[in-house]
Design a protein around this motif. Sequence first.
Motif, PDB file in Angstrom:
ATOM      1  N   SER A 150      -4.138 -18.781   6.053  1.00 50.52           N
ATOM      2  CA  SER A 150      -4.045 -17.766   7.237  1.00 50.52           C
ATOM      3  C   SER A 150      -4.595 -16.637   6.527  1.00 50.52           C
ATOM      4  O   SER A 150      -4.557 -16.545   5.121  1.00 50.52           O
ATOM      5  CB  SER A 150      -2.858 -17.673   8.105  1.00 50.52           C
ATOM      6  OG  SER A 150      -1.866 -16.969   6.982  1.00 50.52           O
ATOM      7  N   TYR A 151      -4.992 -15.695   7.312  1.00 47.63           N
ATOM      8  CA  TYR A 151      -5.443 -14.153   6.584  1.00 47.63           C
ATOM      9  C   TYR A 151      -4.965 -13.262   7.566  1.00 47.63           C
ATOM     10  O   TYR A 151      -4.684 -13.410   8.684  1.00 47.63           O
ATOM     11  CB  TYR A 151      -6.921 -13.961   6.288  1.00 47.63           C
ATOM     12  CG  TYR A 151      -7.656 -13.972   7.543  1.00 47.63           C
ATOM     13  CD1 TYR A 151      -8.322 -14.710   8.181  1.00 47.63           C
ATOM     14  CD2 TYR A 151      -8.187 -12.580   7.870  1.00 47.63           C
ATOM     15  CE1 TYR A 151      -9.176 -14.628   9.273  1.00 47.63           C
ATOM     16  CE2 TYR A 151      -8.607 -12.354   8.899  1.00 47.63           C
ATOM     17  CZ  TYR A 151      -9.252 -13.287   9.617  1.00 47.63           C
ATOM     18  OH  TYR A 151     -10.191 -12.841  10.709  1.00 47.63           O
ATOM     19  N   ASN A 152      -4.762 -11.927   7.271  1.00 49.37           N
ATOM     20  CA  ASN A 152      -4.524 -10.800   8.339  1.00 49.37           C
ATOM     21  C   ASN A 152      -5.266  -9.575   7.570  1.00 49.37           C
ATOM     22  O   ASN A 152      -5.171  -9.319   6.496  1.00 49.37           O
ATOM     23  CB  ASN A 152      -3.068 -10.683   8.093  1.00 49.37           C
ATOM     24  CG  ASN A 152      -2.548  -9.755   9.000  1.00 49.37           C
ATOM     25  OD1 ASN A 152      -2.090 -10.016  10.126  1.00 49.37           O
ATOM     26  ND2 ASN A 152      -2.981  -8.425   8.815  1.00 49.37           N
ATOM     27  N   LEU A 153      -5.908  -8.970   8.580  1.00 50.49           N
ATOM     28  CA  LEU A 153      -6.612  -7.965   8.044  1.00 50.49           C
ATOM     29  C   LEU A 153      -6.426  -6.527   9.041  1.00 50.49           C
ATOM     30  O   LEU A 153      -6.586  -6.860  10.207  1.00 50.49           O
ATOM     31  CB  LEU A 153      -8.376  -8.254   8.084  1.00 50.49           C
ATOM     32  CG  LEU A 153      -9.240  -6.837   7.984  1.00 50.49           C
ATOM     33  CD1 LEU A 153      -9.167  -6.497   6.464  1.00 50.49           C
ATOM     34  CD2 LEU A 153     -10.669  -7.504   8.190  1.00 50.49           C
ATOM     35  N   ASP A 154      -6.012  -5.817   8.554  1.00 46.27           N
ATOM     36  CA  ASP A 154      -5.639  -4.444   9.214  1.00 46.27           C
ATOM     37  C   ASP A 154      -6.816  -3.648   9.338  1.00 46.27           C
ATOM     38  O   ASP A 154      -7.348  -3.276   8.352  1.00 46.27           O
ATOM     39  CB  ASP A 154      -4.456  -3.643   8.297  1.00 46.27           C
ATOM     40  CG  ASP A 154      -3.815  -2.627   9.452  1.00 46.27           C
ATOM     41  OD1 ASP A 154      -4.544  -1.999  10.139  1.00 46.27           O
ATOM     42  OD2 ASP A 154      -2.627  -2.230   9.466  1.00 46.27           O
ATOM     43  N   SER A 181       4.708  -1.334  11.420  1.00 44.66           N
ATOM     44  CA  SER A 181       4.697  -1.784   9.953  1.00 44.66           C
ATOM     45  C   SER A 181       5.554  -3.202   9.879  1.00 44.66           C
ATOM     46  O   SER A 181       6.371  -3.252  10.540  1.00 44.66           O
ATOM     47  CB  SER A 181       5.432  -0.744   9.135  1.00 44.66           C
ATOM     48  OG  SER A 181       4.794   0.431   9.026  1.00 44.66           O
ATOM     49  N   ASP A 182       4.731  -3.987   9.061  1.00 43.27           N
ATOM     50  CA  ASP A 182       5.392  -5.187   8.952  1.00 43.27           C
ATOM     51  C   ASP A 182       5.001  -5.625   7.331  1.00 43.27           C
ATOM     52  O   ASP A 182       4.844  -4.931   6.438  1.00 43.27           O
ATOM     53  CB  ASP A 182       5.133  -6.198   9.939  1.00 43.27           C
ATOM     54  CG  ASP A 182       3.460  -6.522   9.938  1.00 43.27           C
ATOM     55  OD1 ASP A 182       2.957  -6.120   8.816  1.00 43.27           O
ATOM     56  OD2 ASP A 182       2.981  -6.809  10.995  1.00 43.27           O
ATOM     57  N   ILE A 183       5.355  -7.060   7.101  1.00 49.35           N
ATOM     58  CA  ILE A 183       5.081  -7.368   5.615  1.00 49.35           C
ATOM     59  C   ILE A 183       3.607  -7.187   5.251  1.00 49.35           C
ATOM     60  O   ILE A 183       3.526  -6.892   4.141  1.00 49.35           O
ATOM     61  CB  ILE A 183       5.693  -8.895   5.733  1.00 49.35           C
ATOM     62  CG1 ILE A 183       5.922  -9.218   4.336  1.00 49.35           C
ATOM     63  CG2 ILE A 183       4.421  -9.841   6.219  1.00 49.35           C
ATOM     64  CD1 ILE A 183       6.422 -10.372   3.903  1.00 49.35           C
ATOM     65  N   THR A 184       2.789  -7.067   6.162  1.00 51.10           N
ATOM     66  CA  THR A 184       1.376  -6.833   5.500  1.00 51.10           C
ATOM     67  C   THR A 184       1.261  -5.370   5.113  1.00 51.10           C
ATOM     68  O   THR A 184       0.410  -5.139   4.304  1.00 51.10           O
ATOM     69  CB  THR A 184       0.274  -7.099   6.755  1.00 51.10           C
ATOM     70  OG1 THR A 184       0.631  -5.950   7.972  1.00 51.10           O
ATOM     71  CG2 THR A 184       0.436  -8.294   7.441  1.00 51.10           C
ATOM     72  N   GLN A 197      -0.769  -3.377  -1.376  1.00 53.62           N
ATOM     73  CA  GLN A 197      -1.838  -2.024  -1.249  1.00 53.62           C
ATOM     74  C   GLN A 197      -3.097  -2.314  -0.469  1.00 53.62           C
ATOM     75  O   GLN A 197      -3.922  -1.589  -0.476  1.00 53.62           O
ATOM     76  CB  GLN A 197      -1.921  -1.978  -2.723  1.00 53.62           C
ATOM     77  CG  GLN A 197      -0.631  -1.435  -3.402  1.00 53.62           C
ATOM     78  CD  GLN A 197      -0.574  -0.850  -4.801  1.00 53.62           C
ATOM     79  OE1 GLN A 197      -1.597  -1.347  -5.411  1.00 53.62           O
ATOM     80  NE2 GLN A 197       0.153   0.107  -5.204  1.00 53.62           N
ATOM     81  N   GLU A 198      -3.453  -3.626  -0.367  1.00 57.48           N
ATOM     82  CA  GLU A 198      -4.635  -3.870   0.257  1.00 57.48           C
ATOM     83  C   GLU A 198      -4.363  -4.304   1.676  1.00 57.48           C
ATOM     84  O   GLU A 198      -3.621  -4.775   2.056  1.00 57.48           O
ATOM     85  CB  GLU A 198      -5.304  -5.170  -0.624  1.00 57.48           C
ATOM     86  CG  GLU A 198      -5.526  -5.095  -1.767  1.00 57.48           C
ATOM     87  CD  GLU A 198      -6.510  -3.683  -2.262  1.00 57.48           C
ATOM     88  OE1 GLU A 198      -7.682  -3.686  -1.404  1.00 57.48           O
ATOM     89  OE2 GLU A 198      -6.340  -3.057  -3.168  1.00 57.48           O
ATOM     90  N   ARG A 199      -5.441  -4.037   2.334  1.00 60.59           N
ATOM     91  CA  ARG A 199      -5.441  -4.309   4.010  1.00 60.59           C
ATOM     92  C   ARG A 199      -5.573  -5.653   4.380  1.00 60.59           C
ATOM     93  O   ARG A 199      -5.475  -6.045   5.301  1.00 60.59           O
ATOM     94  CB  ARG A 199      -6.239  -3.294   4.668  1.00 60.59           C
ATOM     95  CG  ARG A 199      -7.795  -3.688   4.526  1.00 60.59           C
ATOM     96  CD  ARG A 199      -8.618  -2.552   5.287  1.00 60.59           C
ATOM     97  NE  ARG A 199      -8.381  -1.233   5.162  1.00 60.59           N
ATOM     98  CZ  ARG A 199      -8.112  -0.261   6.082  1.00 60.59           C
ATOM     99  NH1 ARG A 199      -8.151  -0.884   7.108  1.00 60.59           N
ATOM    100  NH2 ARG A 199      -7.923   0.933   5.909  1.00 60.59           N
ATOM    101  N   LEU A 200      -6.189  -6.473   3.330  1.00 58.05           N
ATOM    102  CA  LEU A 200      -6.434  -8.183   3.550  1.00 58.05           C
ATOM    103  C   LEU A 200      -5.626  -8.680   2.711  1.00 58.05           C
ATOM    104  O   LEU A 200      -5.498  -8.738   1.492  1.00 58.05           O
ATOM    105  CB  LEU A 200      -7.863  -8.314   3.083  1.00 58.05           C
ATOM    106  CG  LEU A 200      -8.249  -9.639   3.428  1.00 58.05           C
ATOM    107  CD1 LEU A 200      -8.235 -10.249   4.612  1.00 58.05           C
ATOM    108  CD2 LEU A 200      -9.607  -9.893   2.792  1.00 58.05           C
ATOM    109  N   LEU A 239      -6.919  -8.231  12.666  1.00 57.80           N
ATOM    110  CA  LEU A 239      -7.707  -9.464  12.865  1.00 57.80           C
ATOM    111  C   LEU A 239      -6.673 -10.557  11.944  1.00 57.80           C
ATOM    112  O   LEU A 239      -6.115 -10.133  10.844  1.00 57.80           O
ATOM    113  CB  LEU A 239      -9.045  -9.538  12.430  1.00 57.80           C
ATOM    114  CG  LEU A 239     -10.086  -8.696  12.883  1.00 57.80           C
ATOM    115  CD1 LEU A 239     -11.483  -8.636  12.257  1.00 57.80           C
ATOM    116  CD2 LEU A 239     -10.244  -9.439  14.454  1.00 57.80           C
ATOM    117  N   TYR A 240      -6.522 -11.795  12.566  1.00 57.52           N
ATOM    118  CA  TYR A 240      -5.878 -12.652  11.915  1.00 57.52           C
ATOM    119  C   TYR A 240      -6.414 -14.007  12.099  1.00 57.52           C
ATOM    120  O   TYR A 240      -6.859 -14.323  13.328  1.00 57.52           O
ATOM    121  CB  TYR A 240      -4.291 -12.628  11.815  1.00 57.52           C
ATOM    122  CG  TYR A 240      -3.768 -12.681  13.233  1.00 57.52           C
ATOM    123  CD1 TYR A 240      -3.984 -11.679  14.188  1.00 57.52           C
ATOM    124  CD2 TYR A 240      -3.328 -13.934  13.637  1.00 57.52           C
ATOM    125  CE1 TYR A 240      -3.276 -11.819  15.523  1.00 57.52           C
ATOM    126  CE2 TYR A 240      -2.606 -14.192  14.759  1.00 57.52           C
ATOM    127  CZ  TYR A 240      -2.476 -13.018  15.786  1.00 57.52           C
ATOM    128  OH  TYR A 240      -2.208 -13.268  17.047  1.00 57.52           O
TER     129      TYR A 240
END
Lengths: 337, 479
Positions: free
Chosen positions: B112-116, B134-137, B141-144, B81-82
């Motif tokens: 902005s945010y990115n949540l795996d 895999s990318d910079i996110t 160590q956190e998924r958000l 989700l982003y």
Amino acid sequence: MVLKVKTGLVLAVAAAVGFFLLLAGCELFGPRSGSRGFSHASHTAKGISCGACHQQHDTAAEAGMPSYRTCLACHGPAADREPYEFEKEIQAHPGEASFAAAPRYDDLRFSHAVHSAKAVPCESCHGELDRKSLIGYQPPAHAARCESCHRENNVSADCSTCHLETRRELPPPSHQMAAWDRNHGRDPAHAWDVMHERNCSLCHSRGFCDDCHRVEKPLNHTEFFAQRGHGIAAGIQREPCQACHQENFCIRCHREEQPRSHFSAAWGGTTSNHCLSCHELAQSSCSVCHKSTPSHFQATPIPPPPHPAGTANCYTCHLRPPHADNRVTPCVSCHRG
Amino acid sequence: MKIGFALLLATAAAADEPEPPDDTSSAPDMSTEGADRIGEEAEPGPSFEPPGLHLGSLVLSGDLSQKYRFRTTSRESDQDLYGYLNLDGRLPHEGAKGARPYSSLNFNFQGSYNLDIDSFRGSGDPQGSFIPFSDITNTYQERLQGYIYSAYVELEELRSFELARAGRQQIYREYGILFDGGRVRTERWNTLALEVYGGLPAHLHESSPRGDAFGGAGVDSALLPGLVIGADYFYIRDERDRGLPDSDEHVYLGRGTYRANEEWRIDASASWVDTRDRLQQVIASYNSIDWGLAGTLRAARQNGVADFQSSEISPYVFIEGSYAPYYQFTLDLRQPIGDTFGAGGGVDVRQLEDESDDRLYNHSFRNFYLQADAAELWPGSRLTVRGDLWDTVGGDDIHSVGFEVDQKVGELLRARAGTSFALYRIDLFTGKERERDRLYYLRLRWNVARGFEVDTDYHYERDSVTEYHTLIVGIRKWF
């Protein structure tokens, strides 16, 4: 590509550039029609009001261009002196002839009379007339200035107030040109406007750039591009990356994530010098990508003395080290005694 | 309003040749229209509803997007989700100009945010096999993760200042520099406007600004009609972590723009780092009123002045090394053909000053591109075809071609479908390695309501190794 083809292309480019320069030179430095020698500054300095020459400024949309008769009031024949050269030119014209008005911007909906009735000073739009010679082209008053003034005076600042066609929701002609999406960053007008936060912000919100440049990826940023293509593209020309990415974006990812090629069976051989293929170790270090290198702590210690006489140079015996080597980092930094 | 156009052009272009007295009055319906409107002016022009949410005097505007992304190959998948928020606020100060302390208080926020949301593998997780998504996110160590690109407040027309701003902001001075700090710009005095700025450089992916600094000043002057020149000095200190070298730089920048007339414009700039020259460039641009032709010609010289520079003015130097000195010439032409067709193309030629500098990240290259498009070939349509060739002298080449159809369907839906093909000739080991990447995509944008859009996007990609499916569904709201 065959050399002849390259030569032909280079010649074609050179010809195009030459034509462009020729066109530019003719346009910029060629003869101009227009107000040779006329200076608003010298007239306003003498206390002559704008309306003395532009006599329709309070009755019509156009301010009105003066006739030569207007000039003759001051620059007509004088009994006590010889006319100046420019006065001779003025006097040679029929008095009823007017100076020509320049072409009007088609998309403009503007009346000098309306603004005159509101007592808007000429300088509000035309700047410091006492400093302008107005020889040649003058840039128009910037729309942002109009918008600001309208807002302050509770007058509509919508596009349609001043423009017949321009609307926020309708892209201007430049945006409809081929390759605009791709080339808008190259447009010098864009660069200037970004620097001064001007034209773009008339229609686009302040976040418009970041929305695309940081969140939405361009179409060529495919999964392949993320894994291998970007390195090749950046290797050719890295400036376009700067539109969205800071440098630490690369470092953070490269330090943690291994490229797809690193997982192939042929990758990582001890003689492949793979680091040197991508990274100029003379200028950075292995740690750019490898945040830790535990295997290096177990590096083979240097052999005990005696070493070959007269040298402490490892390369005397080890002509080619079995790993990446930048020839800068001392061998003893890993191979301890 | 572009008030100046008519009068400025008119006064500027007083002709040598006399014109008939009625020449000025031939223009227009405009004259008549303008004269007719004199009496109407007590009434504002067309009705104006400023965009945004009105909370008393405060006007909020911006846009908010939320998206879900699903990516999969035959073996792996990933869901995220982003979202993005841009928020502008404007609070005008009551009172007439001159009597009030400032004209308006504004603020801006962009983030902005990115949540795996599945199978997150972050920094420190053992990674024994290749993970294509895999990318910079995944380096945290956190998924958000969240990013703030802009967060500032500003006062417009604060006494003799045109602008006074504080917070996270970006300033463009040949380079875009993101920093947390302040910036003030004076109103134009005589022909001069001054600007001062400074703070801490903001690095979105670097945790600590410790030891960094940024500050500078600039001046602009409108010396002659059409001519604006400016100069800037700024200082950057970039203290790096993990053993990377620090940088400490004084940057000098000179720039100018000359609008020769309505069609021609020339920009030039030059910069120095400490006492060494860095980049000089001249850009001539032409926009033909009669033909519609738009052309740009750029000549530049870049001097690789240092092995290490701050990340602000020399991005990627720590990954790719410094740029070897080069000359570059760029020609870009765009031409509409009638009301329906258009064509564009360009050439970009870079030549290293010393060919022996040619290496993986420093090439002499030639870039050629062509684009043709057609709008309203049938109602609501827009077609584009584009080809691109990057030909480097000593290494990798990229050839690509793409085709796209954009179709408006009714008032609510816009559909975009296209395909592109890219061939990467990678000269890493053998000089013969080729990677092919083909992409098909379909995008549907539904204007559900005024200022509200639903966006669906599907990509199918096939490269030399595997294939990918990507689905993005999102909403976007403007206010």
